[in-house]
Motif scaffolding. Structure first.
Motif, PDB file in Angstrom:
ATOM      1  N   GLN A 161       0.146   7.053  89.736  1.00 35.41           N
ATOM      2  CA  GLN A 161       1.384   6.279  89.663  1.00 35.41           C
ATOM      3  C   GLN A 161       2.438   7.047  88.887  1.00 35.41           C
ATOM      4  OE1 GLN A 161       1.067   2.061  88.875  1.00 35.41           O
ATOM      5  NE2 GLN A 161       3.005   2.015  87.775  1.00 35.41           N
ATOM      6  N   ALA A 162       3.654   6.992  89.374  1.00 35.00           N
ATOM      7  CA  ALA A 162       4.787   7.623  88.695  1.00 35.00           C
ATOM      8  C   ALA A 162       6.005   6.726  88.853  1.00 35.00           C
ATOM      9  CB  ALA A 162       5.066   9.004  89.280  1.00 35.00           C
ATOM     10  N   GLY A 163       6.980   6.897  87.962  1.00 34.86           N
ATOM     11  CA  GLY A 163       8.170   6.063  88.003  1.00 34.86           C
ATOM     12  C   GLY A 163       7.888   4.678  87.449  1.00 34.86           C
ATOM     13  N   ASN A 164       8.952   3.973  87.099  1.00 38.61           N
ATOM     14  CA  ASN A 164       8.764   2.633  86.521  1.00 38.61           C
ATOM     15  C   ASN A 164      10.005   1.773  86.741  1.00 38.61           C
ATOM     16  OD1 ASN A 164       7.360   0.619  85.146  1.00 38.61           O
ATOM     17  ND2 ASN A 164       8.249   1.184  83.186  1.00 38.61           N
ATOM     18  N   ASP A 165      10.568   1.857  87.955  1.00 33.60           N
ATOM     19  CA  ASP A 165      11.741   1.051  88.265  1.00 33.60           C
ATOM     20  C   ASP A 165      11.280  -0.301  88.794  1.00 33.60           C
ATOM     21  OD1 ASP A 165      14.024  -0.152  89.373  1.00 33.60           O
ATOM     22  OD2 ASP A 165      14.953   1.794  89.730  1.00 33.60           O
ATOM     23  N   LYS A 166      11.467  -1.323  87.980  1.00 37.49           N
ATOM     24  CA  LYS A 166      10.979  -2.653  88.342  1.00 37.49           C
ATOM     25  C   LYS A 166      11.884  -3.349  89.356  1.00 37.49           C
ATOM     26  CE  LYS A 166       8.377  -3.690  84.103  1.00 37.49           C
ATOM     27  NZ  LYS A 166       8.346  -2.310  83.621  1.00 37.49           N
ATOM     28  N   ASP A 167      13.089  -2.833  89.567  1.00 31.87           N
ATOM     29  CA  ASP A 167      14.030  -3.478  90.480  1.00 31.87           C
ATOM     30  C   ASP A 167      13.918  -2.956  91.907  1.00 31.87           C
ATOM     31  OD1 ASP A 167      15.116  -5.059  88.438  1.00 31.87           O
ATOM     32  OD2 ASP A 167      16.422  -3.426  87.801  1.00 31.87           O
ATOM     33  N   ALA A 168      13.531  -1.692  92.066  1.00 31.41           N
ATOM     34  CA  ALA A 168      13.447  -1.102  93.397  1.00 31.41           C
ATOM     35  C   ALA A 168      12.066  -1.343  94.001  1.00 31.41           C
ATOM     36  CB  ALA A 168      13.725   0.400  93.321  1.00 31.41           C
TER      37      ALA A 168
END
Length: 320
Positions: free
Chosen positions: A57-64
């Protein structure tokens, strides 16, 4: 202080001020042009659909909407590492090891793609996501299609990458089936034949399914994948992917009766599946964009990384 000393002091001060300005400008320029910090790719496990799945897992954009990347046979989630940082800048990226592969559990059953898609759905739901954008290569594209067919309201877009959909159209004449022997290669005798020789067996796929064996799966990755499938139960699980094709064909023929409505991108190697997978995509979905990856065989990510990753980032990386 006499005049000559005052003039010398002023000159030195001006030089020091100029040097300080140049240093500050240099530091600012370096900061502006410095490469962004490397994306952290986390290795994790979770319980899903009654088994343990390993995933990256990578990134942590909860909106996209997150992107789910599904690998194919003779590979694991590792294949997606070059792509993950490019997508993680704008959204969460999840790359699981499928049931039976890599660090995931290798149960005795459940290798039909409908059930494997349910594994991934349970993982996604457990991570707190409802909707996804999903990408699959090889066996992974079959799982991605089964996911979209079972949960169409939860899939914003789908990408199918070089292989085929069992049970859809004239699927028995697909390019990959010219080597039909390995789809029937399962059971105790095949397992004994490949035990300790996993690398020899996989060389057939990595070399013969590539446009050029010298520009296919890299050596370091070959060692990693051979070791991963060489784990207890790994080869048997891999054979089960193929053994399940008969059931997959029945399931997919049923799924195809209701066409998918979300955008679909089909990427197929010029020297591999070619137009066939694009045509299959249009049999199961109404909104299909097809692209032939020039000069590439089956291993799109490794044989044509720039063209392949550019297409993927452009399609699944769109805002939303």
């Amino acid at each position: 202080m006499d005049l000559p000393n005052r003039l010398m002091t002023r000159t030195m001060n001006r030089r020091l001020a100029t040097a300080a300005t140049l240093l500050a400008s240099s530091v600012f320029a370096q900061a502006q042009t410095a490469k962004p910090a490397a994306t952290t790719i986390h290795s994790r496990t979770a319980s899903a659909n009654g088994i343990r799945l390993h995933y990256l897992q990578a990134g942590n954009d909860k909106d996209a909407t997150p992107v789910v990347l599904l690998h194919g046979y003779a590979e694991t989630s590792h294949m997606w590492r070059p792509l993950m940082p490019q997508l993680a800048a704008s959204r969460t990226v999840i790359a699981p090891d499928l049931r039976g592969a890599g660090g995931s559990d290798k149960p005795a059953t459940g290798y039909d793609k409908k059930s494997m898609a349910q594994d991934i759905h349970a993982l996604v739901q457990g991570l707190g996501h409802r909707k996804v954008r999903i990408v699959g290569h090889d066996i992974g594209l079959m799982v991605a299609y089964a996911y979209a067919a079972q949960y169409p309201d939860e899939v914003e877009s789908i990408v199918l990458m070089d292989a085929f959909l069992p049970g859809v159209g004239d699927w028995t004449h697909v390019w990959l089936l010219r080597d039909l022997w390995h789809f029937h290669f399962h059971g105790e005798t095949p397992l004994k034949l490949v035990h300790g020789r996993e690398r020899i067996y996989f060389e057939h796929f990595w070399n013969d399914f590539a446009a050029d064996p010298k520009h296919s799966v890299p050596e370091a990755d070959r060692r990693l994948y051979a070791a991963a499938y060489g784990q207890p139960g790994g080869m048997r699980a891999g054979f089960e992917y193929f053994k399940a094709f008969e059931q997959d064909a029945k399931d997919f023929a049923g799924f195809a009766q209701t066409k998918l409505q979300m955008p679909m991108l089909v990427l197929s190697g010029e020297k591999a599946g070619g137009q066939f997978l694009i045509d299959q995509g249009r049999l199961v979905a109404d909104n299909v964009e097809g692209a032939i990856v020039k000069g590439s065989g089956h291993w799109l990510m490794e044989e044509a990384p720039e063209q392949t990753m550019g297409a993927l980032v452009g399609f699944v990386g769109k805002a939303g």
